[in-house]
Design an enzyme around this catalytic site. Structure first.
Site, PDB file in Angstrom:
ATOM      1  N   GLU A 123       0.833  -1.216   0.000  1.00  0.00           N
ATOM      2  CA  GLU A 123       0.000   0.000   0.000  1.00  0.00           C
ATOM      3  C   GLU A 123       0.867   1.267   0.000  1.00  0.00           C
ATOM      4  O   GLU A 123       0.847   2.065   0.932  1.00  0.00           O
ATOM      5  CB  GLU A 123      -0.965  -0.008   1.184  1.00  0.00           C
ATOM      6  CG  GLU A 123      -1.994  -1.115   1.105  1.00  0.00           C
ATOM      7  CD  GLU A 123      -3.086  -1.026   2.145  1.00  0.00           C
ATOM      8  OE1 GLU A 123      -4.221  -1.477   1.875  1.00  0.00           O
ATOM      9  OE2 GLU A 123      -2.816  -0.521   3.258  1.00  0.00           O
TER      10      GLU A 123
ATOM     11  N   GLU B 139      -6.303  -6.665  -2.074  1.00  0.00           N
ATOM     12  CA  GLU B 139      -6.913  -6.806  -0.739  1.00  0.00           C
ATOM     13  C   GLU B 139      -8.375  -6.387  -0.808  1.00  0.00           C
ATOM     14  O   GLU B 139      -8.701  -5.360  -1.409  1.00  0.00           O
ATOM     15  CB  GLU B 139      -6.219  -5.910   0.296  1.00  0.00           C
ATOM     16  CG  GLU B 139      -4.860  -6.343   0.745  1.00  0.00           C
ATOM     17  CD  GLU B 139      -4.350  -5.479   1.897  1.00  0.00           C
ATOM     18  OE1 GLU B 139      -5.180  -4.903   2.635  1.00  0.00           O
ATOM     19  OE2 GLU B 139      -3.119  -5.371   2.041  1.00  0.00           O
TER      20      GLU B 139
END
Length: 469
Positions: free
Chosen positions: A305, A407
């Protein structure tokens, strides 16, 4: 008279019972418990012009929006930004005076759009939305001043195509759960959790790895879960069951995400050249050890991320050249061990198209080589499914890369339908995040599979997912 009184009493009792029964059938209106904000940018240009749209709603205890709410919301901003306008639709029906300092606003039919305007100072803006009696919502926004892009390499790179389709799960928590004594079962039969996932159509496992999680301030003090040794053991189990493997480098001793990208303790104090060397040699060492035991990953994430950067402060998004160099050293480490391994760049921007473009435009302009675009998608923070669909389509066509949801947890059917229908044959698949025990998990807390796991049989069949072998 006594008969009439008795009759009247019976009527009252009948009406009372009727209204009590009717009331029992009418659901009470949902009660708000939390303010939720969805920012459509968390990186802005510090130019006194750039704006970000932020959606504000309130949700009940079940996570459902309360559509009719007119809740008063109070805003707190720390950093160089101001609210420039409020509206009850994303682009229309503005209210509030042009030069007014806006510090609060009311939801209109359950929603409020806030336009945040950047100042001129680089740094972090903390935005919080509060309402009386509710949990607040907050986010962090980075103000940046990009400079001229400097290429990390002059070599021309052709993205590699990942074969097949991925129905994956991040199950990095599994060793911790087993250490606590959790036993997994499916339809009353006790099995290895990895085998249960295989039985329901999953074909890929994702594992996160931290540099030194056993540190006192690391991810797993003393126990060291998700370190190299635990990762090697999990890789053996996944490969033995026929799964393919995605390895997720956090380049940290602790969780790495848009709010935190802590430099590993062992790398602190290094100058930038030494830091780049550490990223490279660490990546090479991990992959060589996995290769030596026959469990080389089938795909690698360089960072987790990383839309706000990685390995702070050198790799913060404000330092785009330095960030690109650090990412490049990670990619170079992967390719040094096996040039055929595809590399994913993973950002937490499921529905945030403008920020996705900002990040990947800057990586591409610096000639960072990568193969796959990975997006996190959690509706609470990353927009609607329509936002996700539009962003995935744009990423695929704009950058000519395969795109996947790296995700997610909620909206399982909807997310997979979007991910497997990305245009131009760029659909790759999904990884559900920690389905064994977190958020909308497909196993109960005692390890028993629940009804949600059965969704994956249908998804695997619908999209012809190659089975784990």
């Amino acid at each position: 008279m006594k008969i009439r009184a008795t009759y009247f009493l019976l009527l009252v009792l009948n009406f009372t019972c009727f209204f009590e029964h009717a009331g029992a059938q009418i659901a009470e209106p949902a009660k708000a418990t939390e303010v939720v904000i969805t920012p459509y940018k968390t990186t802005m240009l510090a130019d006194s012009k750039d704006e970000a749209q932020i959606k504000v709603v309130v949700i009940d205890k079940n996570g459902k929006e309360v559509p009719g709410s007119d809740q008063l919301i109070k805003f707190t901003i720390v950093g160089d930004a101001v609210i420039s306008k409020l509206s009850d639709q994303q682009q229309f029906n503005e209210f509030g005076l042009p030069d007014q300092i806006i510090t609060e606003g009311k939801l209109h039919n359950g929603i409020l759009w806030v336009t945040l305007k950047a100042g001129q100072k680089k740094g972090v803006v903390k935005f919080e939305a509060k309402a009386e009696g509710l949990y607040p919502g907050s986010t962090e926004i980075r103000l940046v001043q990009p400079s001229v892009a400097h290429k990390v390499t002059t070599l021309v790179y052709s993205p590699k195509k990942v074969p097949g389709k991925i129905l994956g799960a991040d199950i990095s928590f599994l060793p911790e759960l087993e250490a606590k004594g959790v036993k997994f079962s499916d339809k009353g039969v006790q099995k290895d959790a990895i085998q249960i996932l295989k039985d329901h159509g999953f074909n890929y496992i994702r594992l996160r790895i931290f540099n030194n999680p056993a540190r006192d301030s690391g991810y797993s003090p003393k126990a060291g879960f998700c370190d190299l040794e635990h990762t090697k053991q999990m890789a053996k189990r996944a490969k033995a069951a026929g799964f393919k493997l995605l390895l997720d480098f956090h380049y940290s001793d602790y969780w790495a995400d848009p709010q935190q990208q802590y430099k590993p303790a062992a790398w602190r104090g290094q100058d930038f050249n030494a830091l780049k060397h550490s990223v490279y040699t660490y990546t090479v060492d991990v992959l060589r050890q996995l290769k030596s035991q026959g469990t080389l990953p089938d795909m690698v994430q360089v960072g987790n991320e990383i839309n706000h950067g990685m390995i702070w402060p050198e790799g913060e998004i404000n330092n785009l050249d330095s960030l690109a160099e650090l990412v490049y050293m990670g990619v170079s480490g992967v390719k040094a061990v096996d040039s055929s391994i595809p590399v994913m760049l993973h950002v937490a921007l499921g529905g945030q198209n403008a920020e996705s473009r900002f990040f990947f435009d800057n990586m591409v302009s610096r000639n960072v080589p990568f193969d796959v675009i990975g997006l996190s998608y959690y509706p609470k923070w990353h927009g609607t499914t329509a936002d996700l669909k539009a962003n995935m389509a744009d990423m695929a066509t704009r950058y000519n890369r395969q795109v996947m949801v790296a995700e997610y947890t909620q909206l399982k059917t909807e997310v997979n339908d979007i991910a497997f229908n990305v245009p131009d044959n760029k659909a790759l698949g999904t990884f559900i995040w920690e389905p064994l025990n977190t958020w909308e998990q497909i196993f109960d807390k005692d390890g028993k599979s629940n009804a949600l796991i059965n969704l994956y049989d249908g998804i695997a069949q619908k999209y012809s997912i190659p089975p784990a072998k």
